[in-house]
Scaffold this active site. Structure first.
Site, PDB file in Angstrom:
ATOM      1  N   LEU A  18      36.676  15.270 -41.928  1.00 20.84           N
ATOM      2  CA  LEU A  18      37.202  16.900 -41.607  1.00 20.84           C
ATOM      3  C   LEU A  18      39.013  16.781 -41.397  1.00 20.84           C
ATOM      4  CD1 LEU A  18      34.399  17.943 -39.591  1.00 20.84           C
ATOM      5  CD2 LEU A  18      35.143  18.793 -42.687  1.00 20.84           C
ATOM      6  N   GLY A  19      39.252  15.656 -40.549  1.00 22.88           N
ATOM      7  CA  GLY A  19      40.825  15.523 -39.490  1.00 22.88           C
ATOM      8  C   GLY A  19      41.163  14.071 -39.486  1.00 22.88           C
ATOM      9  N   GLY A  21      43.489  12.345 -36.318  1.00 24.59           N
ATOM     10  CA  GLY A  21      44.653  12.785 -35.267  1.00 24.59           C
ATOM     11  C   GLY A  21      44.633  11.325 -34.763  1.00 24.59           C
ATOM     12  N   GLY A  22      45.826  10.962 -33.539  1.00 25.16           N
ATOM     13  CA  GLY A  22      46.509   9.559 -33.326  1.00 25.16           C
ATOM     14  C   GLY A  22      44.855   8.654 -31.956  1.00 25.16           C
ATOM     15  N   VAL A  26      37.098  12.537 -37.461  1.00 23.86           N
ATOM     16  CA  VAL A  26      36.550  13.977 -37.022  1.00 23.86           C
ATOM     17  C   VAL A  26      35.740  14.064 -38.419  1.00 23.86           C
ATOM     18  CG1 VAL A  26      35.655  15.824 -36.434  1.00 23.86           C
ATOM     19  CG2 VAL A  26      37.737  15.047 -35.508  1.00 23.86           C
ATOM     20  N   LYS A  41      32.729  13.238 -34.014  1.00 23.70           N
ATOM     21  CA  LYS A  41      33.915  12.377 -33.620  1.00 23.70           C
ATOM     22  C   LYS A  41      34.341  10.585 -33.693  1.00 23.70           C
ATOM     23  CE  LYS A  41      35.509  16.515 -32.035  1.00 23.70           C
ATOM     24  NZ  LYS A  41      36.051  17.375 -31.229  1.00 23.70           N
ATOM     25  N   ASP A 134      42.299  22.190 -21.183  1.00 29.70           N
ATOM     26  CA  ASP A 134      43.009  21.690 -22.063  1.00 29.70           C
ATOM     27  C   ASP A 134      42.933  23.098 -23.308  1.00 29.70           C
ATOM     28  OD1 ASP A 134      44.570  20.536 -23.723  1.00 29.70           O
ATOM     29  OD2 ASP A 134      43.079  19.201 -24.947  1.00 29.70           O
TER      30      ASP A 134
END
Length: 335
Positions: A18-19, A21-22, A26, A41, A134
């Site tokens: 799904l994606g 990042g650093g 996911v 995740k 956040d």
């Protein structure tokens, strides 16, 4: 190394990425026991040996597990398979609020609907003693069933002090573990800083501990963005952005969108007060304000002078009626 379709993490079968990042990967996956779709995740391989990274993943699991709310993403499981540490959460279909805001501001009815759902979710978290820390449009998912609050990776219990420190700091040693993955740079867009900094309360930037009112400030920045389509605070450098948050107020919501009710502008201004004592003191108060704005309907959107004039006419009417009643009673006694 990214996981491929068909990879198994315990009873969970990876379907597609799904994606990434650093700090997190996911995946769309299937729970083979319950035959339901989930999102997983996974802590990246290069961080699997980091005690701090694992601690943050575990903290998110503990945070979400304490919450049960229709507008908070549900945690199903947490686990480890070989060197893979992962969370299993509700699979959501839709778009983030950040993606929606690229199209411009929200119409008032939709703005109030989403903001009340997120305010209610934050109120529930605060009642459980959790501060999100956040809140931003990228951490709000818009689905058919309504808005969902995501990413409690930075959440902490009220009064909790991070290990090795005395309070919150503007930058954590690690990026967000479970931030919603994007395909664009998390650092700059059109020369402006984007991400958490733009939604941080002044007290956090000063290194003071966050409390529920810090989330209220962040909520105010999100509300402002939903209303105007522009960020409440923007600058071309990190230092200038911090200065803007600490020293300046954003332009009025009504100045940007004249048809919005002045009461909404007032709520945004109160949420964005620099001093936490000058803000609304609980998300429940914010929620009540939003409900009042919604229930006021078209009357809330009438410019203040007209509203006062109508109120004055109503007062005169009641005064005349009372005077007539008193005169009638006096005549009756005289007769």
């Amino acid at each position: 190394m990214a996981l491929t379709a068909g990879t198994k993490l315990g009873p969970y079968e990876i379907l597609a990425p799904l994606g990434a990042g650093g700090m997190g990967e996911v995946y769309h996956a299937k729970d083979t026991r319950l035959q339901r779709e989930v999102a997983i995740k996974v802590l990246p391989e290069h961080l699997a040996t980091s005690a701090e990274a694992r601690q943050r993943l575990e903290r998110e699991a503990r945070s979400i597990s304490r919450l049960s709310h229709p507008h908070i993403c549900t945690l199903y499981d947490v686990g480890r398979e070989d060197d893979h540490f992962f969370l299993v959460i509700e699979y959501l279909q839709g778009e983030t609020l950040a993606e929606r805001l690229k199209k411009g501001p929200l119409p008032l009815p939709k703005l109030l609907e989403i903001s009340m759902q997120i305010a209610d979710a934050l109120d529930q978290a605060h009642r459980q003693g959790l501060i999100h820390r956040d809140l931003k449009p990228a951490n709000i998912m818009l689905t058919r069933s309504g808005a969902k609050l995501l990413d409690f990776g930075l959440a902490k219990a009220a009064g909790e002090t991070p290990a090795g420190g005395t309070g919150d700091t503007p930058e954590a040693p690690l990026p967000d573990l479970t931030a919603t993955p994007t395909r664009t740079s998390p650092l700059t867009v059109a020369g402006s800083i984007v991400g958490t900094f733009q939604y941080m309360a002044p007290e956090i930037l000063e290194g003071r501990p966050a409390d529920a009112r810090s989330d209220i400030f962040a909520f105010g920045t999100v509300l402002y963005e939903m209303a105007t389509g522009a960020k409440a605070f923007a600058a071309e450098s990190q230092a200038a952005l911090i200065a803007a948050i600490m020293e300046r107020d954003p332009p009025s919501v009504v100045a940007a969108q004249p048809m919005l009710p002045p009461t909404l502008d007032r709520l945004v201004q109160t949420c964005l007060a620099k001093d936490p004592d000058d803000r609304r003191q609980s998300m429940h108060d914010v929620l009540l304000d939003l409900r009042w704005i919604k229930d006021a309907g078209s009357q809330a959107g009438v410019p203040a002078p007209v509203t006062r004039r109508r109120r004055r006419y109503a007062t005169l009417g009641w005064t005349a009626a009372a005077s007539f009643a008193l005169a009638s009673a006096a005549l009756a006694r005289a007769g």
